[in-house]
Design an enzyme around this catalytic site. Structure first.
Site, PDB file in Angstrom:
ATOM      1  N   GLY A 152      49.507  49.568  12.578  1.00 41.22           N
ATOM      2  CA  GLY A 152      48.266  49.920  13.357  1.00 41.22           C
ATOM      3  C   GLY A 152      49.133  51.754  13.133  1.00 41.22           C
ATOM      4  O   GLY A 152      50.637  51.874  13.227  1.00 41.22           O
ATOM      5  N   ASN A 174      49.790  49.105  20.074  1.00 38.74           N
ATOM      6  CA  ASN A 174      51.059  49.284  20.685  1.00 38.74           C
ATOM      7  C   ASN A 174      51.429  50.279  19.864  1.00 38.74           C
ATOM      8  O   ASN A 174      51.962  51.529  20.540  1.00 38.74           O
ATOM      9  CB  ASN A 174      52.036  48.408  19.533  1.00 38.74           C
ATOM     10  CG  ASN A 174      52.724  47.701  20.467  1.00 38.74           C
ATOM     11  OD1 ASN A 174      53.221  48.027  21.731  1.00 38.74           O
ATOM     12  ND2 ASN A 174      52.789  45.986  19.581  1.00 38.74           N
ATOM     13  N   SER A 192      53.136  54.447  15.094  1.00 33.46           N
ATOM     14  CA  SER A 192      52.659  53.317  13.798  1.00 33.46           C
ATOM     15  C   SER A 192      53.906  52.417  14.417  1.00 33.46           C
ATOM     16  O   SER A 192      54.452  51.992  15.576  1.00 33.46           O
ATOM     17  CB  SER A 192      53.801  53.694  12.714  1.00 33.46           C
ATOM     18  OG  SER A 192      53.524  52.940  11.685  1.00 33.46           O
ATOM     19  N   ASP A 193      53.089  51.387  14.081  1.00 36.92           N
ATOM     20  CA  ASP A 193      53.593  49.566  14.304  1.00 36.92           C
ATOM     21  C   ASP A 193      53.239  48.570  13.427  1.00 36.92           C
ATOM     22  O   ASP A 193      52.497  48.641  12.849  1.00 36.92           O
ATOM     23  CB  ASP A 193      53.240  49.363  15.776  1.00 36.92           C
ATOM     24  CG  ASP A 193      53.953  47.745  16.737  1.00 36.92           C
ATOM     25  OD1 ASP A 193      55.293  47.886  15.973  1.00 36.92           O
ATOM     26  OD2 ASP A 193      52.954  47.073  16.678  1.00 36.92           O
ATOM     27  N   THR A 194      54.404  47.724  13.206  1.00 35.08           N
ATOM     28  CA  THR A 194      54.214  46.657  12.535  1.00 35.08           C
ATOM     29  C   THR A 194      54.085  45.822  12.329  1.00 35.08           C
ATOM     30  O   THR A 194      55.320  45.165  13.150  1.00 35.08           O
ATOM     31  CB  THR A 194      54.820  46.983  10.937  1.00 35.08           C
ATOM     32  OG1 THR A 194      54.504  48.737  10.372  1.00 35.08           O
ATOM     33  CG2 THR A 194      54.373  46.237   9.423  1.00 35.08           C
TER      34      THR A 194
END
Length: 234
Positions: A174, A112, A137-139
């Site tokens: 990420g 992602n 960024s991804d969470t």
């Protein structure tokens, strides 16, 4: 976003930038306590110096044209308020419609983040712009291998928080870094380097009463956060 996510973002701005910023060094992600994983494309191979504190590189980072492919207020705060990097914000239009069944939580957030960064990179290059670095960024929160993203509505947020109450879950962050090749005069026009990594942090909730959960949801804070909560909030 918790301390683990914040630390991931701090590490992200220490990745080597090509040519004029080749003095950048990165603390190896392998040193992190939460066992992150990282990967780089062949074009992103770098020579790393010894581990260094981020404060040693602030002045150099402030000269770079860094793009944050996210509208997240917390990520903007980290990069622009705390680190004062003057990062430009260009939110990605990537739909985040990956098939979760084809990914683990760690690979899901990494892909992602990568797709967000690639979308912004491609859009800016199409406009004739040449950023030094695009950060995606991804969470997500995961419990029992199930990925929990942002709640759809308040009842869904209540359901999420009840499922996390009194138990341990994981938070996966990420980060994807897209940047020009070391030698922009060689290779195709669209050549780029990529570095992606993830970090997982275990979080244990105390038992939450129904009134506490509903009051927190009514505050509105869970609605834009993976798993329906933010550690830095109330």
């Amino acid at each position: 976003m918790g301390w683990g996510s914040l630390r991931v973002l701090l590490l992200s701005v220490l990745v080597l930038l090509p040519s004029r910023t080749s003095a950048f060094a990165s603390t190896s992600p392998a040193r992190l306590r939460h066992s992150p994983s990282s990967s780089s494309s062949p074009r992103s191979a770098t020579t790393r110096a010894s581990p260094t504190m981020i404060t040693d590189k602030i002045a150099l980072l402030q000269t770079a044209n860094i793009i944050l492919a996210s509208g997240s207020p917390r990520r903007q705060e980290i990069l622009n308020t705390i680190l004062k990097l003057g990062v430009d914000v260009v939110p990605s239009t990537f739909e985040e419609n990956l098939d979760k069944s084809q990914f683990t939580p760690a690979t899901y957030v990494k892909e992602n983040a990568r797709q967000k960064a690639l979308e912004v990179w491609g859009r800016l290059r199409g406009e004739g712009k040449r950023p030094d670095l695009v950060i995606g960024s991804d969470t997500v929160v995961a419990r029992g291998g199930q990925i929990l993203e942002k709640p759809r509505d308040e009842p869904h947020a209540v359901e999420m928080l009840k499922s996390l109450s009194g138990d341990t879950h994981e938070v996966y962050s990420g980060v994807a870094l897209i940047y020009p090749p070391a030698d922009p005069d060689k290779g195709p026009e669209d050549a780029k380097g990529e570095t992606c990594f993830t970090e997982a942090t275990e979080v244990t909730f105390a038992a939450l009463s129904d009134p506490v959960i509903r009051a927190y949801v009514a505050s509105g804070e869970p609605m834009d956060k993976a798993g329906g909560y933010g550690i830095q909030e109330v």
